[in-house]
Design an enzyme around this catalytic site. Structure first.
Site, PDB file in Angstrom:
ATOM      1  N   SER A  95      16.354   7.871  12.620  1.00 45.84           N
ATOM      2  CA  SER A  95      15.964   7.812  14.025  1.00 45.84           C
ATOM      3  C   SER A  95      15.167   9.027  14.479  1.00 45.84           C
ATOM      4  CB  SER A  95      17.213   7.686  14.895  1.00 45.84           C
ATOM      5  OG  SER A  95      18.100   8.749  14.615  1.00 45.84           O
ATOM      6  N   ASP A 147      20.247  12.123  24.264  1.00 46.09           N
ATOM      7  CA  ASP A 147      21.332  11.135  24.365  1.00 46.09           C
ATOM      8  C   ASP A 147      22.565  11.524  23.562  1.00 46.09           C
ATOM      9  OD1 ASP A 147      20.434  10.873  21.808  1.00 46.09           O
ATOM     10  OD2 ASP A 147      19.779   8.794  21.968  1.00 46.09           O
ATOM     11  N   HIS A 164      19.728  12.482  19.747  1.00 43.13           N
ATOM     12  CA  HIS A 164      18.276  12.672  19.683  1.00 43.13           C
ATOM     13  C   HIS A 164      17.800  13.698  20.694  1.00 43.13           C
ATOM     14  CE1 HIS A 164      19.431   8.626  18.271  1.00 43.13           C
ATOM     15  NE2 HIS A 164      18.777   9.085  17.222  1.00 43.13           N
TER      16      HIS A 164
END
Ligand code: NAG
Ligand code: NAG
Length: 365
Positions: free
Chosen positions: A43, A332, A335
């Site tokens: 990610s 978050d 990230h």
């Protein structure tokens, strides 16, 4: 790397600095030929693969900065890979799994998907699956070019491309969250490193010669992991020391593996970037760099100290988000914010954290 390789790079850098030093201060963009970049990872680099591949929703406020819509990136804005592409004056990379963009793979493709790890193999979208997807992509591109399709990356393009790998964080973090002991997590490191080596070798066998490898960050400072950890072995800064210690051992092994690969793959250039040092500096010196609350989430729920609640994550009903313009490090809980990513990318581009110290755009000159 062979002596010839070092010499070649030194000469290139000299010529580069003496002839375009003015241009360099503005941009390290590709001038003589188009930049082609292939990305493998998780990610940290996913520019929409999870959404395209699995239809998994990523809602606003993800994307609220810069894009002003959700793009599938887990951040309020751009990721490090986006800033690296911008430094080359090339478009943002299209996720390989995106079937909706037509033929926009002229500058490479992004195989990175949220949640990916190196192991277990053959599960979507582990590193070896991503490499298999690349092999298919390459075979198909060459086939289409032969039958007359325009704007396909050709053999030379694949050879000159940059292959960027940023993976390993999930292998380590998931092991901890599945209750493996520190010793058990450490024992897994060699097999993860072997998977990364295998990926580099497969890409080399496909003709790739230019590699850019990111080590893993201090994931013991990620607010989500701190908030959810059972045993809070916090260091003086408030990060999980066993997690960070595992990250450093992983990075040491990756560094040695990079040295080994440089000797084995003679005509290849492999740059190792110390992302850990960059992110650790950002988090521990956040105030000095104009950031606030480095261990608190911008988009989450629950308030201090972490503003993270697994039941109300960013984009889910009830979330709370920091003001636009405030400079948080964590978006978050896992990230980074666009502000943090801007800072991180500028440090990567400085070459100060690279071994060997060559500019990001080296492959397109
Ligand atoms: C991990 O261990 C803790 C306490 O020992 C337990 O409460 C928790 O349910 C375990 N988690 C998993 C995923 O096994
Ligand atoms: C934080 O800043 C100080 C002062 O510039 C520096 O010595 C230190 O190494 C930095 N911390 C990290 C983790 O980089």
């Amino acid at each position: 790397m062979s002596f010839g390789g070092v010499l070649w790079i030194s000469m290139t850098i000299c010529i580069f600095f003496s002839s375009v030093s003015l241009a360099l201060s503005v941009s390290s963009g590709c001038s003589s030929k188009p930049a082609v970049v292939f990305v493998f990872g998780d990610s940290n680099s996913d520019t929409g693969g999870l959404v395209s591949g699995l239809g998994f929703p990523v809602n606003l406020p993800n994307g609220r900065t810069f894009f002003h819509r959700s793009t599938g990136r887990l951040s309020d804005g751009r990721l490090v890979i986006d800033f690296l592409c911008q430094s080359l004056n090339t478009r943002f990379l299209t996720p390989y799994l995106d079937s909706m963009s037509g033929s926009t793979f002229t500058n490479g493709a992004n195989f990175a998907v949220v949640g990916s790890s190196t192991l277990p193999k053959y599960l979507p979208f582990s590193l070896n699956i991503q490499v298999m997807q690349f092999q298919h992509f390459k075979a198909r591109s060459l086939q289409l070019a032969t039958s007359g399709a325009k704007n396909m990356i050709n053999d030379q393009g694949f050879r000159d491309a940059l292959y960027l790998i940023d993976i390993g964080q999930n292998d380590l973090a998931d092991s901890f969250t599945k209750n493996l002991s520190y010793v058990q997590v450490i024992k897994r490191i060699p097999t993860v490193i072997t998977e990364i080596e295998n990926a580099v070798k497969s890409l080399y066998n496909e003709g790739g010669r230019k590699f850019w490898v990111h080590n893993t960050g201090p994931f013991g400072c990620l607010p989500k992991l701190i908030a959810l950890s059972q045993k809070k072995d916090l260091d003086s800064f408030g990060c999980l020391s066993s997690y960070n210690s595992a990250a450093r051992l992983f990075n040491e092994a990756l560094y040695h593996s990079s040295q080994k690969l440089r000797t084995e793959l003679k005509d290849a250039t492999l740059v190792y970037v110390d992302i850990y040092a960059i992110k650790n500096d950002l988090i521990t010196n956040a105030t000095k760099y104009g950031f606030t609350n480095p261990l608190m989430v911008c988009c989450g729920f629950g308030g201090p100290p972490y503003n993270f609640d697994a039941r109300v994550t960013c984009g889910q009903p009830g979330y709370q988000v920091c003001d636009e313009g405030s400079r948080y490090v964590s978006w978050d809980g896992i990230h980074y914010t666009e502000a943090a990513n801007t800072w991180i990318a500028s440090k990567i581009l400085s070459t100060a954290y690279s071994t060997p110290r060559i500019p990001f755009g080296f492959f397109c000159h």
